[in-house]
Structures are given as C-alpha cells and as structure tokens.
Design a protein around this motif. Structure first.
Motif, mmCIF file in Angstrom:
data_model
loop_
_atom_site.group_PDB
_atom_site.id
_atom_site.type_symbol
_atom_site.label_atom_id
_atom_site.label_comp_id
_atom_site.label_asym_id
_atom_site.label_seq_id
_atom_site.Cartn_x
_atom_site.Cartn_y
_atom_site.Cartn_z
ATOM 1 N N VAL A 94 0.832 -1.202 0.000
ATOM 2 C CA VAL A 94 0.000 0.000 0.000
ATOM 3 C C VAL A 94 0.867 1.251 0.000
ATOM 4 O O VAL A 94 0.564 2.248 -0.662
ATOM 5 C CB VAL A 94 -0.948 -0.007 1.214
ATOM 6 C CG1 VAL A 94 -1.726 1.284 1.309
ATOM 7 C CG2 VAL A 94 -1.905 -1.190 1.127
ATOM 8 N N PHE A 95 1.961 1.206 0.722
ATOM 9 C CA PHE A 95 2.848 2.367 0.800
ATOM 10 C C PHE A 95 3.487 2.671 -0.554
ATOM 11 O O PHE A 95 3.655 3.839 -0.930
ATOM 12 C CB PHE A 95 3.931 2.100 1.849
ATOM 13 C CG PHE A 95 4.848 3.259 2.078
ATOM 14 C CD1 PHE A 95 4.447 4.333 2.854
ATOM 15 C CD2 PHE A 95 6.119 3.277 1.519
ATOM 16 C CE1 PHE A 95 5.288 5.409 3.067
ATOM 17 C CE2 PHE A 95 6.968 4.348 1.728
ATOM 18 C CZ PHE A 95 6.550 5.423 2.498
ATOM 19 N N ASN A 96 3.857 1.618 -1.311
ATOM 20 C CA ASN A 96 4.546 1.808 -2.586
ATOM 21 C C ASN A 96 3.609 1.811 -3.785
ATOM 22 O O ASN A 96 4.055 2.081 -4.904
ATOM 23 C CB ASN A 96 5.599 0.707 -2.777
ATOM 24 C CG ASN A 96 6.712 0.766 -1.748
ATOM 25 O OD1 ASN A 96 7.384 1.777 -1.596
ATOM 26 N ND2 ASN A 96 6.905 -0.312 -1.012
ATOM 27 N N ALA A 97 2.336 1.479 -3.589
ATOM 28 C CA ALA A 97 1.400 1.384 -4.714
ATOM 29 C C ALA A 97 1.073 2.769 -5.258
ATOM 30 O O ALA A 97 1.114 3.772 -4.528
ATOM 31 C CB ALA A 97 0.122 0.687 -4.268
ATOM 32 N N PRO A 98 0.728 2.853 -6.523
ATOM 33 C CA PRO A 98 0.274 4.133 -7.081
ATOM 34 C C PRO A 98 -0.977 4.616 -6.354
ATOM 35 O O PRO A 98 -1.746 3.823 -5.811
ATOM 36 C CB PRO A 98 -0.013 3.800 -8.554
ATOM 37 C CG PRO A 98 0.755 2.550 -8.822
ATOM 38 C CD PRO A 98 0.801 1.787 -7.542
ATOM 39 N N TYR A 99 -1.159 5.929 -6.362
ATOM 40 C CA TYR A 99 -2.270 6.517 -5.611
ATOM 41 C C TYR A 99 -3.609 5.941 -6.045
ATOM 42 O O TYR A 99 -4.475 5.654 -5.216
ATOM 43 C CB TYR A 99 -2.258 8.031 -5.781
ATOM 44 C CG TYR A 99 -3.376 8.713 -5.030
ATOM 45 C CD1 TYR A 99 -3.271 8.930 -3.662
ATOM 46 C CD2 TYR A 99 -4.531 9.117 -5.684
ATOM 47 C CE1 TYR A 99 -4.292 9.548 -2.965
ATOM 48 C CE2 TYR A 99 -5.557 9.731 -5.002
ATOM 49 C CZ TYR A 99 -5.437 9.953 -3.644
ATOM 50 O OH TYR A 99 -6.453 10.547 -2.947
ATOM 51 N N GLU A 100 -3.794 5.752 -7.346
ATOM 52 C CA GLU A 100 -5.082 5.271 -7.839
ATOM 53 C C GLU A 100 -5.330 3.809 -7.483
ATOM 54 O O GLU A 100 -6.461 3.335 -7.564
ATOM 55 C CB GLU A 100 -5.173 5.460 -9.355
ATOM 56 C CG GLU A 100 -4.096 4.745 -10.157
ATOM 57 C CD GLU A 100 -2.819 5.571 -10.282
ATOM 58 O OE1 GLU A 100 -1.919 5.143 -11.031
ATOM 59 O OE2 GLU A 100 -2.734 6.636 -9.623
ATOM 60 N N SER A 101 -4.282 3.085 -7.074
ATOM 61 C CA SER A 101 -4.443 1.674 -6.728
ATOM 62 C C SER A 101 -4.656 1.456 -5.236
ATOM 63 O O SER A 101 -5.040 0.358 -4.822
ATOM 64 C CB SER A 101 -3.213 0.880 -7.188
ATOM 65 O OG SER A 101 -3.013 1.007 -8.572
#
Length: 903
Positions: free
Chosen positions: A453-460
């Motif tokens: 969650v920390f590294n995921a793109p904002y939209e994901s």
C-alpha cells in the motif's frame, strides 16, 4: 692244457647270456615299495594310535543368553557390539537384522544408548550410503527417534566430532552414483540440520553445491520429481538458517557466521583470523558472495521447476498431494532466497561490505526479477483454476512479489494489475472452505500489505485498502489471522512505521483510517473471553493510536467504554470485563484513558465501580487514581469530574476490617490497609488541585450527598479526612445535620471501647478509636462552634433526649442509661487528653458540668429502672469524668469537688 668241453661253440653260447648285476656293497637302510596310484598308504609300523573315543555330553538348560548373564542382548542373544559389527556384513538381510536388533536393545535397555551413543553413530554413519533401502530407512528412524534426542542432551566435545563424521558421510551420499542414495542423503541432511542447526554453517558452500547439482540433474526424470520433496524440504531449512544468519546486523555475529562458512576439510589453522590485513584484503568476506552465487543459480533452477510442475498440474484432472507439496516447497525456497537478497541489498555500506556491488538494486531488477518474471505467467495459469490448491499456489507467488514490491516498476510488471491481483486474493480467501489452509498461507500476504500500500500508485491504494479492510472486518477474533491483521493495521496507521496516512489528505483514504480504528474496540471486547492473547495486542495498538492521533474522532472508540461497564438509565452500573483482565492488560487499559479524554465523562462512573470491586488488585486501583490525576493536570479532565470520582471512591469503598474490629468472617482478608493507602493518595491528589477552601466548595455537594447516605465508619472517617485536609475551619460544618453526624460518628466509634472503661481501655481498641477520632479533634480545634454543638448533642444523648440524634447512629443506639453514660464519658476522656483542646473545651464546661450533674442525680435518686450493676457503672464513669474535668483547669476546683455522690 686241454680245451674246455664244448669247443668253440660252447664258448660262443656262453657269451650271449645277460650279465648279472653286481651286488651292492653295504647293508639296506630302507626298503622301497612300488605303490599303485590312488592306493592308501599303510601306516608305519611305529605309528601311535591317537584315536579318542568319548560319549556325548547333553546340557539341555545351557544357552548363549545364560552364558552372558548381566550383558544386554537382543532377542537373538547378540550384544550391541556384535550387532554393530554385523551392520557391515555383505549380506543385506544380515544388515537389516542387525539394525532391528540394535533398536530392540535400545528400547529394552536405554542405558546402552546413553553409554554408547557416540560409538553407535561412528559405526552406523557408514550405512548412510548403504545399497539397501531398508537399512537406510532403519538408520534414519533410529537417528530421528532415539540417537539424536539423546545426543542433544549431551553437550560433550565428542558430539562435534561425531557430527563431523556424520556430515562427511552425508556429503558423500549426496554425490553417490545411485539416485536413491543421493535423495536419501538429503533427508539425512535435513534431519541433522533440524536437530543441530549450528552444524550447517561449516558445510554451507558444499551443501548448496550439492543442492544445485541434484536439482539440475538430468537423470531425475519428470515422473521422479515427486522424490525431490525431501530435497526441497531440506533446502528450505538450510535457506532459513542462512537467512537468519544474514539478517543478524551485529558485526560480531557476522564475523562468527563468516568464520564458519568454509569447506569442512580446512584445518583449524586455516579458519578465519580476523586482522586488519585480512580485513583490507577482503579475505574474510569470500564465503557469503560464493553462497549468493549459488543461490542465484538455484533461483533459475527452481523457477524452471515451478514452470514445468505448473504445466503438468494444470493438465491433470486432479492434483496429487506429492506434486502439490513439491511445488509449494519450491515456491517457499524461492521466497526465502528473495528475502536473503533483499536483506543483502538493504545492508549499510561498510568498508568490508559483502557483495555490495555485485548484488545491489540494479542486480535485483536486471537478474533476479528477470528470472521471477516467468512466475507471472504461472500465476495466470493458476488463476484460471477454481481449486483451493491453485489459490494457495497464487498466495505463495504473491508473497514472493510482495517482498520485492519496492523494486518492481511498470517496466517489469504492471503495478495496477498486481494490486488487482492481490485484492482478488483477499476476496477469494473469504470463500475458502478449509480455514486451516487459509490461516496457514494467508498470514504472510497480510504481513506484506502495508509495504504494498505504501509503494502502490495513488489510484491503486483505494481498492487495496477496501479489500484489506473488508477482510479484516470479517476476520473472527479467535482466528489465527487476527494477530497478523492487527500488526498490519498498526504498521499502516502509526507514524512510527510506514504510515500511509501521513501524506494523505484525501477524505476517501481517511475513511479507511476511521473504519480500521472503528473495528478495534469491538475486537477488544470479544477477545476477552474468546482469545485472551489478542486482548493485550489490541490494547497496545489502541494506546499507540491515542498517543499519535490526539485529535481523532473518538466516536469510533465509544464501544471502549463497555470494557469498564455499562450504566443503566436508573444509574446502576453493570461491571465490564476490565476487573477480570490480567494485570498487564489492566495497566494498558487505564493508560489509554489518558489519551481518550473525550470518553472520560461516560467512563468515570463505570470506572469507579470497577475500582470499588473486591476483584481489583490494590496496585491497579492506585494506578487508576494516578492516571486520572495526571489527566486532570494535563487539562483533559474537568475538576468536577475528578472530584466526583475521588469522593465516590472514599464514600463507597467496602472495608473488610477482619480481626481489626470484629472477628467477622475469617475467610475474608482485611483490606483496611488498602483503604488507608487509598485515602492518603486521594488526599495528596486533592492537595495538588489548588486552594483547599475552593476545592472543598466545589466538592461539598458531593460530600454532603454521600454523607447523607450514612456510609460506614471507615468511609465517614475518610470523608472527614478530606474535609480536614482541604479546610478544617470551614463554616459549612456549622450545620445541625453535620453536627448530628459528627456526634453519631463519635458514639459509634466509642461504643466498643466504652465497654472496657471499668477494667481499663485495651491498647488495640484505644489505637483504633484514636484513629477514628483524629479528624474530629482537628475539626474541633479549628472550629469552636462545632465542638460546642457536638457537646450539646452528646449531652442530649446522655439525658435520653435523642430523638433526632439516635437516627444518625449506624449501630443500635444503646438504650441502657449506664451504656450511654459510658459511651459519652469515653468520648470526653479522649477529648480531654488532647492538649490542644483544653482551651476549646473550656467553652463547653457548662455542658460537661451538666452531664456530671445528670449522672450524680441518677445515682442519688431512687430510679426504679436503674439496677445496682448500672449504678456501679454510673459511679465509675462519674469519677472518671470528674477527674478529667479537674485536669482542664477551666473552672474552680471547689465547683467540681462539690459534685459528689451519696454513698
């Protein structure tokens, strides 16, 4: 001379006769015989007959076992030494029987194993490469169940040399020409590593070489891959040991491990000698890079094996257990290897850093992820299947990629697609029928979610958090996954870790923040009975959330109040589970109160009820008072609420005096000392709140209300001590009801002591009465009017004019005249003994004189209801009070001496 007869013819005939042999000269020594071939020679004439004739001796009770009395033997009568010798017999059946016999002796005679376990290993380790499968299996079972457990109890130096021989034969077995012996050697390796983990480090490089060789061996056909389960299982254990060693950040521990990661045939003098020269030359760091190169080779081999196995499994109509286990083991090994490389990449760059340039972030993307990219296609194969086994395979694959999520970019894998894949796994997990499987394989996925969650793109992030929150909400409190879920929630919420909320101001993201916090109080309440181990974890998480989010919406935490109790509309409180929690959980719960100030107004009364429970330990009671006092000092608790809480504790605390007052129930321990400590703590807290008179003004209504409810003597004593501490000279005490209460309190306190006035006051009862009368004497010293009014009440009590006064006494008001006189006399005697009150008592000398007059009148008159025994008590009380009155020096001596009784 004449010619011989016969003439010439005769002479010719005689010449044709054969010549006779000349006789040998001398005697004959031996006579030669001519013998035919095969004919038995006759014995010589001088031969001695050595033939012995005897009868057979029969001993029916003699056997081999009885000849060895006292020696441990097996069923066949063989000793351990003989059986060990038979283990090297050329016949496999003999070797099998010998192994069975050794087991028989060890079972029947355990001391044999204890004495000879080292000798047994030294002899039996040769059977690791035995050509007979039964012999190898027998040795494996014997090591597993008998020898290794006994060897672990022995810390002798000989154990290390024994393991050295054992590992040497295992390494030989790994390179044996027979595939079966090779695979069995890996099983032996796993057994040794499980029982003696420290033995692995010295042979790590050779072991990994053999793993690479056997896994890439073309002789092992596809239909034999099921036999590799033991190899993969052993590889997993060895990788775990190596992973633990590399995760050690301490320099000394790294030196220790590197010093042992060498080929086993190096001599002791060739071991690491850590010097500055070796450090600069890089000599001490050769082992770990070599091992990492081997692991790099294993990655490619394992990925290829997974691809082949996946294609085969997807083509089958049903999955067999062995194939499934082999695939899971391969994925597990890949996961450990990836974590080892990640840890290596994240290490600080020391001057002696190992493989920092060779195995860095660029290498992860260019080499490791390239090999692992093939797993993405395998994931698609499994995703199309509906079987739970394929779902588990995908969980393991997702776990591998999740630990690498920091280095994955869109050029390698589409980040959005990966997030959708992980979200679908959480959705699928809710439909699993086998909960044990879900608990086993979903836990690592949950642990990795915060990093994703920390590294995921904002939209994901949105649908990732939605899937996680939904799964967290549906997790049962007694499920094994609840602890990983709580750890993940804490890692996502708390700023001390990778908080995803620190840089997020989007209302949509914050809604998941509130949703996660909202679940915690309910989990806490359910865990108290169903999962006590979860309770402490939730309380710790709530405490840290309160520390880091002081402005949070406390409505999400409102169910937390039920931990202490529920207050009904009528005012009654039903206690919550707080009183039954372990001590450390109670400490955490009351610590949370400091950070949840907006909940305190609704918690105060339930919390007070918990504090008044006999089940609560005194330390937690005192700690609660301290926490609320600190909350008040911090400005998070209203002073009126704190004063109400403290007054409630003093007024309603149930004191069990035990033997201090009355015999009572011997099974109930006295808690009077606890009450006295609580009283002192509350008085200290009140003195810290500012001007005493103002504080008393604020809490007077609470005090007067609880006093009106007629609590016990101990509680009234505590309330009086509060008044004395805050403002002993307050004018609020000059009240008829209050004075009645003080007089009644003095009567109740002296009633038991007054019974001993004739024989002398008992020391224990005297000290107890002094304790009770202490706050009253302070009030009388500060307030003359209260003293005079109290004396008037006591006089009314003696004279029998006590209609209002009798209702204030908790004990049965004594009806006998002598009893009332003795009670009041006892009170006055102790008041007169106080030097500070001598001047104050002079204002009430008329009252004391009136009491003496009344007693004398009763003695002089012929009152029919006064018996002789009562008159004796009255006379003794009169003399006692008269003596004390003379000591006051507040009136003429003749005035007192004039009061005399008739004989």
């Amino acid at each position: 001379m004449g010619r011989p007869k016969g003439g010439a013819g005769a002479s010719s005939s005689s010449s044709k006769k054969p010549k006779q042999k000349q006789k040998q000269r001398g005697g004959v020594d031996f006579k030669k015989y001519k013998h035919k071939v095969g004919r038995k020679l006759p014995p010589p004439k001088n031969a001695t007959n050595t033939e012995i004739k005897s009868k057979t001796i029969v001993l029916p009770e003699q056997s081999l076992a009885t000849e060895r009395a006292g020696v441990a033997v097996n069923k066949r009568g063989l000793t351990l030494r003989e059986l060990l010798q038979q283990t090297v017999h050329y016949n496999a059946n003999v070797r099998r029987a010998a192994m069975s016999g050794i087991k028989d002796i060890v079972v029947k005679h355990p001391t044999e194993l204890k004495l000879h376990k080292v000798a047994m290993i030294e002899k039996l380790q040769e059977r690791i490469c035995d050509t007979d499968k039964v012999v190898r299996e027998s040795l494996y079972n014997m090591l597993q169940s008998m020898i290794f457990p006994a060897l672990k109890e022995d810390n002798a130096i000989s154990t290390r040399s024994t393991l050295f021989l054992l590992m040497a034969n295992i390494l030989n077995g790994m390179t044996h020409l027979s595939i079966d012996i090779q695979l069995m050697a890996f099983r032996f390796l796993e057994l040794v590593v499980l029982n003696f983990p420290s033995s692995f480090s010295s042979y790590a490089e050779q072991v990994f070489n053999n793993f690479v060789a056997v896994l890439s061996n073309d002789r092992i056909n596809l239909h034999d891959r099921n036999k590799l389960n033991s190899v993969l299982s052993g590889l997993g254990h060895c990788l775990s040991l190596f992973s633990k060693a590399t995760e050690n950040d301490g320099t000394s521990d790294r030196q220790f491990f590197a010093r042992h990661l060498q080929v086993h045939n190096h001599s002791a003098r060739e071991l690491w000698k850590y010097t500055a020269e070796e450090d600069n030359s890089g000599a001490r760091s050769f082992a770990i890079p070599n091992l990492l190169v081997k692991l790099q080779s294993l990655v490619q081999i394992l990925v290829n094996s997974v691809e082949v196995s996946a294609s085969e499994l997807c083509a089958k109509s049903a999955i067999d257990a062995q194939s499934s286990e082999a695939l899971l083991s391969a994925l597990h090994c890949l996961d450990i290897i990836c974590r080892i490389f990640i840890h290596e990449v994240k290490k600080p760059h020391f001057k002696f850093s190992i493989s920092k340039t060779q195995f860095g972030p660029d290498w992860l993307r260019s080499s490791l992820l390239i090999h692992l990219k093939n797993l993405w296609g395998v994931k698609r194969l499994f995703y199309e299947k509906g079987d739970e086994k394929f779902f588990i395979f995908n969980l393991k694959i997702a776990e591998i990629f999740l630990c690498l999520s920091e280095w994955i970019d869109n050029t390698m894998f589409p980040a959005e697609e990966f997030c959708h894949f992980v979200s679908s796994l959480f959705s699928k997990a809710k439909t699993l029928r086998n909960k044990d499987i879900m608990e086993m394989y979903l836990s690592p996925l949950i642990t990795c979610i915060p990093g994703l969650v920390f590294n995921a793109p904002y939209e994901s992030k949105g649908y990732l958090l939605e899937a996680f929150t939904d799964a967290f909400r549906g997790c049962k409190v007694d499920c094994k996954l609840i602890l990983p879920y709580l750890d993940a929630v804490g890692e996502m919420l708390l700023p001390e870790k990778k908080s995803i909320w620190a840089a997020e101001n989007d209302p949509g993201m914050l809604s998941y923040h509130d949703a996660l916090i909202h679940e915690l109080p309910q989990i806490l309440l359910e865990s108290v009975d169903k999962a006590p181990s979860v309770t402490k974890v939730v309380l710790e998480l709530l405490l840290r959330i309160g520390q880091y989010f002081p402005t949070m919406d406390f409505e999400n935490l409102r169910p937390f109040i039920k931990l202490f109790g529920v207050e009904s509309s009528s005012g009654a409180v039903e206690l919550g589970p707080f009183v039954n929690l372990p001590h450390d959980c109670q400490e955490l719960a009351i610590s949370c109160l400091y950070y949840f100030p907006k909940l305190l107004p609704d918690i105060i009364r339930p919390l007070a009820s918990c504090c008044l429970s006999d089940a609560l330990e005194p330390l937690i009671l005192f700690r609660t008072v301290e926490i609320l006092q600190s909350t008040y000092k911090a400005g998070n608790l209203q002073i009126t609420e704190q004063l109400s809480f403290l007054a409630l504790l003093i007024a309603r605390f149930r004191v069990h005096p035990g033997h201090l007052i009355t015999p009572g129930d011997p099974t109930k321990l006295s808690n009077w000392a606890t009450f006295k400590s609580l009283n002192r703590l509350i008085l200290t807290s009140l003195s810290e709140m500012g001007d005493g008179s103002l504080v008393l003004e604020l809490m007077w209504n609470n005090l007067s209300n609880v006093i009106a409810q007629k609590p016990s003597m101990h509680n009234i004593n505590g309330l009086f001590r509060i008044i004395v501490t805050l403002d002993a000279g307050t004018s609020k005490l000059i009240n008829e009801d209050v004075v009645k209460l003080i007089a009644g309190y003095l009567v109740d306190a002296s009633l038991d002591l007054s019974k001993t006035i004739e024989v002398g006051f008992q020391p224990d009862k005297t000290r107890l009465f002094q304790y009770f009368i202490k706050p009253c004497t302070i009030i009388f010293d500060k307030n003359d009017k209260v003293l005079c009014s109290t004396l008037e009440m006591l006089k009314s009590f003696v004279t029998g004019d006590d209609d209002l006064f009798s209702s204030l006494s908790n004990l049965n008001t004594p009806g006998e005249l002598s009893c009332r006189v003795c009670v009041v006399t006892t009170i006055l005697i102790f008041l007169c003994n106080d030097q500070k009150l001598h001047r104050k008592l002079s204002f009430g000398k008329s009252v004391i004189k009136g009491i003496l007059d009344y007693i004398r009148h009763q003695l002089d008159s012929s009152v029919p209801n006064v018996t002789y025994e009562e008159k004796q008590k009255l006379k003794f009380a009169f003399e006692q009070l008269k003596t004390k009155a003379l000591q006051l020096n507040c009136w003429d001596r003749s005035e007192i001496e004039g009061l005399s009784t008739t004989k």
